[in-house]
Each structure stands twice: as structure tokens, then as C-alpha cells.
Enzyme design. Structure first.
Site: not given
Length: 243
Positions: A16, A65-67, A73
Site C-alpha cells: 500500500d 486487490d481491485l474489488k 461485460n
């Protein structure tokens, strides 16, 4: 037959940091003490996709970790691009359309998907403010079962919820827990936290740790201490989870 996860592979260090240069300094500082890294949105937007690809090529395991949560689509196509990087994990929000779309995007690749249940910075009051009638534990359980039924590989959840969720999803789903703080650490913005040893004893497979490692005076020593705690906890509970 499931094989045991090495203690060092149970620790995922969160990068981070605001730049790839900062991340590379930390990676060099940690050296062989860390085998698994998490790259979140901040670093991704600062050029972290290239770093993820390089780390994977160098034999490190990488968790993006892009959630993901968008129209199906978009989620499917974004997942397909991430799968090309050679990373291990990708997070998607625990909504059925997003999970199904991400699975379609990951098809044919070794990429494993982790569904986010409820963020560890949320509590019951936050959910009520957002309009949810469920408690944190109720929503976590609901999304965990839904993810299991859809075929998602694992879950992101607080260590406080692993004992609740494991019987619901069975032994094969990876339970990955942020909100990990060694004894005496600053809790920061996390509300549902636990020490590494207690998290492993409670059923977590892998632990995500950021500031207690990257903000330590000696990050490598901090990582090694957490891995030692994990190894002790694994030995005590006799875990034989998957690799």
C-alpha cells in the site's frame, strides 16, 4: 489430496504505497522473507500492473486487490486482462453478477477469484447507514454461500467471521483475511481485527498484512516474526490446507 500451505505463503504483504519505485524498494528490503504480495488500487493506478507481471515472472505470488464491480461485460473483460499477468488472486465484490462475470473472464486461466464479503472497515452501524437490514455476520454468511454456489475460489472476510463461514462453504474455499494486527500494533482504520496466530487458529488460510510489516523499523524482521507466529499456530491446530 490437498497439500499444506507453507507458512511463508500464508502471509500476503500489502504494498500500500503510492509509487512503483516505493514498492520496489520495499520488495528489495523484504527479500526472501516474503513470497506473496498484494497490489491494491492505489499502486495499480500508479503503474502497478507492470510490477505485478514482473513479480509473477520472478516467481513471487501476486494478489491483485481491485474489488471489481461494474456491469458484467466490463468485469468479464477486465478479469480477462488481469489473467494475462500471471498473478494468483483477483478480488471481485460479492455481488452475483460481478462474480459470474469474473468467472467467465478467468475461464481457461489459473487465475483464482476471491469474493469480498464485507469490508473489514465496516461494522453493523455502517451497514445500517448504507441501507442493509442484515448485520455484518449475516451479510458475510449470505455472500459466502452465494460465492460458493457460483463457483468462486475463495473469500475475503474478517478473521472474526472465519469460524462462522468455514462450515458453510466447506474445506476447499480459500479464506483470506485482512484486518490482521500483531499484538500491540496500531489498528488504523480497521474495525474487525485479530492477531496472526488467532486468525490461523480460527480457520484463515492466508493473512493480509500491510502497515505492521511495511511500516516497521525492520520490515523483513517483522515479516519473519509473523511467519513464525503462523507456523506455530499451524502446528498447534494441525492444519493441512491446500497449496
Amino acid at each position: 489430496m490437498p497439500t499444506e500451505i507453507a507458512p511463508c505463503d500464508r502471509l500476503i504483504v500489502a504494498l500500500d504505497v503510492p509509487s512503483v519505485a516505493d514498492a520496489e524498494v520495499m520488495i528489495a528490503t523484504l527479500g526472501d522473507a516474503v513470497t506473496f504480495y498484494k497490489i491494491g488500487m492505489e499502486l495499480t493506478y500508479a503503474g502497478g500492473l507492470g510490477l505485478a507481471e514482473r513479480l509473477a515472472a520472478d516467481g513471487k505470488q501476486v494478489f491483485m486487490d481491485l474489488k471489481l464491480h461494474d456491469i458484467p461485460n466490463t468485469v468479464e473483460r477486465a478479469t480477462r486482462q488481469i489473467a494475462k499477468l500471471g498473478v494468483r488472486f483477483l478480488t471481485v465484490h460479492g455481488f452475483s453478477q460481478s462474480m459470474k462475470a469474473a468467472l467467465a473472464g478467468a475461464a481457461g486461466s489459473p487465475l483464482e477469484l476471491l469474493a469480498v464479503t464485507v469490508m473489514t472497515s465496516y461494522d453493523d452501524a455502517d451497514l445500517a447507514t448504507a441501507g442493509y437490514a442484515m448485520t455484518v455476520k449475516e451479510l458475510v454468511a449470505h455472500r459466502a454461500v452465494q460465492a460458493r454456489d457460483i463457483g468462486i475460489h475463495g473469500l475475503i472476510l474478517s478473521p472474526e467471521e472465519t469460524q462462522l463461514v468455514r462450515p458453510l462453504v466447506g474445506p476447499d474455499m480459500q479464506l483470506v483475511t485482512p484486518g490482521i494486527r500483531p499484538a500491540g500494533s496500531d489498528v488504523g482504520d480497521q474495525k474487525r481485527i485479530m492477531t496472526p496466530a488467532l486468525a490461523i487458529a480460527g480457520g484463515a488460510d492466508r493473512l493480509v498484512v500491510g502497515r505492521p510489516v511495511t511500516g516497521a523499523a525492520d520490515p523483513a524482521a517483522a515479516a519473519e516474526a509473523i511467519v513464525a507466529d503462523i507456523a506455530t499456530a499451524v502446528a498447534l491446530v494441525g492444519k493441512t490446507n491446500r497449496s
